[in-house]
Design a protein around this motif. Structure first.
Motif, mmCIF file in Angstrom:
data_model
loop_
_atom_site.group_PDB
_atom_site.id
_atom_site.type_symbol
_atom_site.label_atom_id
_atom_site.label_comp_id
_atom_site.label_asym_id
_atom_site.label_seq_id
_atom_site.Cartn_x
_atom_site.Cartn_y
_atom_site.Cartn_z
ATOM 1 N N ARG A 174 -21.172 79.335 -5.489
ATOM 2 C CA ARG A 174 -20.237 80.447 -5.749
ATOM 3 C C ARG A 174 -18.835 80.036 -5.336
ATOM 4 N N ASN A 175 -17.861 80.802 -5.806
ATOM 5 C CA ASN A 175 -16.465 80.587 -5.382
ATOM 6 C C ASN A 175 -16.086 81.642 -4.362
ATOM 7 N N TYR A 176 -15.309 81.225 -3.376
ATOM 8 C CA TYR A 176 -14.965 82.098 -2.263
ATOM 9 C C TYR A 176 -13.464 82.082 -1.993
ATOM 10 N N PHE A 186 -7.236 86.119 -11.040
ATOM 11 C CA PHE A 186 -7.380 85.261 -12.223
ATOM 12 C C PHE A 186 -8.006 83.918 -11.830
ATOM 13 N N ALA A 187 -7.519 83.327 -10.732
ATOM 14 C CA ALA A 187 -8.025 82.025 -10.290
ATOM 15 C C ALA A 187 -9.502 82.100 -9.919
ATOM 16 N N MET A 188 -9.907 83.217 -9.341
ATOM 17 C CA MET A 188 -11.309 83.397 -8.940
ATOM 18 C C MET A 188 -12.198 83.648 -10.163
ATOM 19 N N ASP A 219 -2.900 93.741 7.895
ATOM 20 C CA ASP A 219 -3.350 94.624 6.809
ATOM 21 C C ASP A 219 -2.617 94.317 5.511
ATOM 22 N N SER A 220 -1.347 93.902 5.626
ATOM 23 C CA SER A 220 -0.543 93.652 4.421
ATOM 24 C C SER A 220 -1.137 92.548 3.549
ATOM 25 N N VAL A 221 -1.811 91.572 4.166
ATOM 26 C CA VAL A 221 -2.453 90.499 3.388
ATOM 27 C C VAL A 221 -3.578 91.089 2.538
ATOM 28 N N LEU A 222 -4.378 91.966 3.133
ATOM 29 C CA LEU A 222 -5.480 92.590 2.399
ATOM 30 C C LEU A 222 -4.962 93.561 1.340
ATOM 31 N N LYS A 223 -3.883 94.279 1.671
ATOM 32 C CA LYS A 223 -3.296 95.199 0.688
ATOM 33 C C LYS A 223 -2.814 94.438 -0.538
ATOM 34 N N MET A 224 -2.197 93.256 -0.299
ATOM 35 C CA MET A 224 -1.769 92.420 -1.425
ATOM 36 C C MET A 224 -2.978 92.010 -2.268
ATOM 37 N N MET A 225 -4.050 91.555 -1.610
ATOM 38 C CA MET A 225 -5.228 91.075 -2.329
ATOM 39 C C MET A 225 -5.884 92.184 -3.155
ATOM 40 N N ALA A 226 -5.723 93.433 -2.708
ATOM 41 C CA ALA A 226 -6.361 94.571 -3.385
ATOM 42 C C ALA A 226 -5.464 95.204 -4.451
ATOM 43 N N MET A 227 -4.279 94.624 -4.694
ATOM 44 C CA MET A 227 -3.388 95.213 -5.706
ATOM 45 C C MET A 227 -3.907 94.982 -7.124
ATOM 46 N N ALA A 228 -4.624 93.883 -7.337
ATOM 47 C CA ALA A 228 -5.160 93.560 -8.666
ATOM 48 C C ALA A 228 -6.674 93.714 -8.651
ATOM 49 N N GLY A 229 -7.267 93.563 -9.819
ATOM 50 C CA GLY A 229 -8.721 93.687 -9.926
ATOM 51 C C GLY A 229 -9.131 95.037 -10.475
ATOM 52 N N GLU A 230 -10.441 95.223 -10.591
ATOM 53 C CA GLU A 230 -10.990 96.440 -11.191
ATOM 54 C C GLU A 230 -11.610 97.339 -10.125
ATOM 55 N N LEU A 273 -13.107 89.017 -4.869
ATOM 56 C CA LEU A 273 -12.566 87.776 -4.311
ATOM 57 C C LEU A 273 -13.553 87.052 -3.389
ATOM 58 N N ASN A 274 -14.722 87.648 -3.141
ATOM 59 C CA ASN A 274 -15.738 86.991 -2.292
ATOM 60 C C ASN A 274 -15.117 86.458 -0.997
ATOM 61 N N ILE A 275 -14.602 87.360 -0.194
ATOM 62 C CA ILE A 275 -13.873 86.970 1.026
ATOM 63 C C ILE A 275 -14.821 86.407 2.082
ATOM 64 N N VAL A 276 -14.450 85.268 2.635
ATOM 65 C CA VAL A 276 -15.210 84.619 3.709
ATOM 66 C C VAL A 276 -14.274 84.368 4.893
ATOM 67 N N PRO A 277 -14.505 85.007 6.052
ATOM 68 C CA PRO A 277 -13.708 84.685 7.240
ATOM 69 C C PRO A 277 -14.015 83.257 7.702
ATOM 70 N N LEU A 278 -12.967 82.553 8.096
ATOM 71 C CA LEU A 278 -13.088 81.158 8.523
ATOM 72 C C LEU A 278 -12.364 80.974 9.846
ATOM 73 N N ALA A 279 -13.087 80.488 10.857
ATOM 74 C CA ALA A 279 -12.489 80.223 12.167
ATOM 75 C C ALA A 279 -12.147 78.751 12.285
ATOM 76 N N ILE A 280 -10.886 78.463 12.629
ATOM 77 C CA ILE A 280 -10.419 77.089 12.812
ATOM 78 C C ILE A 280 -10.106 76.883 14.293
ATOM 79 N N SER A 281 -10.746 75.882 14.884
ATOM 80 C CA SER A 281 -10.569 75.598 16.313
ATOM 81 C C SER A 281 -10.068 74.169 16.499
ATOM 82 N N TYR A 282 -8.910 74.038 17.163
ATOM 83 C CA TYR A 282 -8.386 72.730 17.562
ATOM 84 C C TYR A 282 -8.485 72.656 19.086
ATOM 85 N N GLU A 283 -9.035 71.548 19.609
ATOM 86 C CA GLU A 283 -9.087 71.395 21.063
ATOM 87 C C GLU A 283 -7.678 71.361 21.644
#
Length: 385
Positions: free
Chosen positions: A92-94, A170-172, A197-208, A218-228
């Motif tokens: 799948r695409n995420y 469109f890309a998804m 919240d503004s990032v999610l509001k932007m993502m929800a402006m398009a679509g059905e 958009l199949n949202i997947v949270p991703l944790a990035i850890s640098y020592e």
């Protein structure tokens, strides 16, 4: 593929456009200078020929960035690991939404990790404030980036957000791409990672459909990035003091360039990327609550934060920083005296790199300790749940 013309200014280059862009890059003396410094001893003409042989963006990434980035890991880190076991279906695409530590490497490392999982690389949301030179603007679009426009007035910002949202959907749906976007504009200088919240509001402006259905597209997947170790930690601390001392302080393009270079070539220790599951099931559960729109976006942000915080990879320095910050010994079982001395010495070395008139050593030390303590503090809160 027929891509709507409205996306022309922000989307990555298509394979058909690449030959022309390659020639423009090859003819740019600034691009040549950078390439020759990154790949010393490699004849530029040979690299130009190799570029011309790449027919797609992915071929270019595999031919150039893949090897360069794994070499960078060998030179500047003690390993780069990836756990995406929470995603049972890698076909799948995420849309990966992550905390943001490094301007360039967060999305770049994700792409090479996805290649190793035989997944497609991500299209990357990147702010136009970082596109300091024409060659950078071209290269990031070859490297599958789409452009986030900054410095706009309110009306322009609304239009740009709607356009970007339409492009992500469109890309998804049509291009079947993976996407990467940071959970907030800019990096969290204190590592207190919170989804805006503004990032999610932007993502929800398009679509059905309603907000939930649009986000599920958009199949949202949270991703944790850890640098020592964060090579830019002293620059972030410096910026915090500059903002404290001057409320009108603004970073310059040169500052961004220094941050990019320091992040690329500085020592990072161990690096770990950890995905959560796709959020679609949890979005369905939130829908049942019938929350007002503002509360719904906040609830989704908090859900993403909880997943990111609980997925951090914690290192000895995180525990040492928290104990030093709080002035107690709660986590002494998590580190040795040698590890504690090493981390304290590291912090002093980083403070020494800060070149400010009126340098406030106490403030800078507190800022650095906070940066390394916050992932642990948030992890503990998420674990309580």
């Amino acid at each position: 593929m027929n891509i709507p013309a409205e996306f022309n200014e922000i989307r990555p280059y298509t394979p058909e456009e690449l030959p022309q862009i390659y020639e423009e890059l090859i003819a740019d003396p600034a691009f040549r200078t950078v390439v020759e410094s990154v790949m010393p001893g490699v004849p530029f003409e040979g690299l130009a020929m190799k570029m011309r042989q790449c027919k797609t963006n992915l071929e270019f990434q595999k031919a150039f960035f893949y090897g360069l980035l794994w070499d960078l890991v060998k030179k500047t880190a003690n390993g780069l690991t990836f756990d995406c076991s929470a995603l049972p279906d890698l076909t799948r695409n995420y849309t990966f939404i992550s905390n943001h530590r490094d301007i360039i490497l967060d999305s770049a490392f994700l792409s090479i990790l996805l290649i190793d999982k035989e997944m497609t690389t991500v299209e990357i949301a990147i702010g136009d404030n970082l596109l300091i030179y024409p060659w950078i603007h071209k290269l990031v679009r070859v490297n599958k980036s789409f452009i986030v426009k900054r410095g706009l007035n309110m009306r322009q910002k609304l239009e740009a957000s709607a356009l970007m949202s339409r492009y992500m959907h469109f890309a998804m749906k049509e291009k079947h791409e993976n996407l990467w976007i940071a959970q907030r504009q800019g990096r969290a200088k204190d590592s207190n990672d919170r989804t805006q919240d503004s990032v999610l509001k932007m993502m929800a402006m398009a679509g059905e459909g309603d907000i939930i259905e649009r986000l599920k597209e958009l199949n949202i997947v949270p991703l944790a990035i850890s640098y020592e170790y964060d090579p830019c930690d002293f620059l972030k601390a410096k910026e915090l003091q500059q903002k404290r001392d001057d409320e009108h302080f603004q970073k310059t393009p040169e500052d961004d360039l220094i941050n990019m270079q320091t992040g690329l070539y500085g020592y990072k220790g161990r690096i770990h990327f950890q995905t959560s599951a796709c959020l679609n099931h949890e979005l369905d559960e939130l829908k049942k609550l019938n929350l007002p729109k503002c509360e719904l976006f906040t609830a989704i942000s908090e859900t993403i934060d909880r997943h990111i915080h609980s997925s951090y990879r914690l290192f000895a320095g995180n525990y040492v920083a928290r104990d030093l910050l709080m002035g107690d010994n709660r986590f002494t079982a998590e580190y040795t005296e040698e590890e504690k001395a090493h981390f304290e010495n590291y912090v002093e070395q980083q403070i020494a790199k800060v070149d400010l008139p009126g340098k406030d050593t106490t403030f800078l030390r507190h800022a650095l300790l906070t940066m390394y303590a916050n992932p642990l503090i948030n992890y503990l809160k998420a674990a309580k749940g």
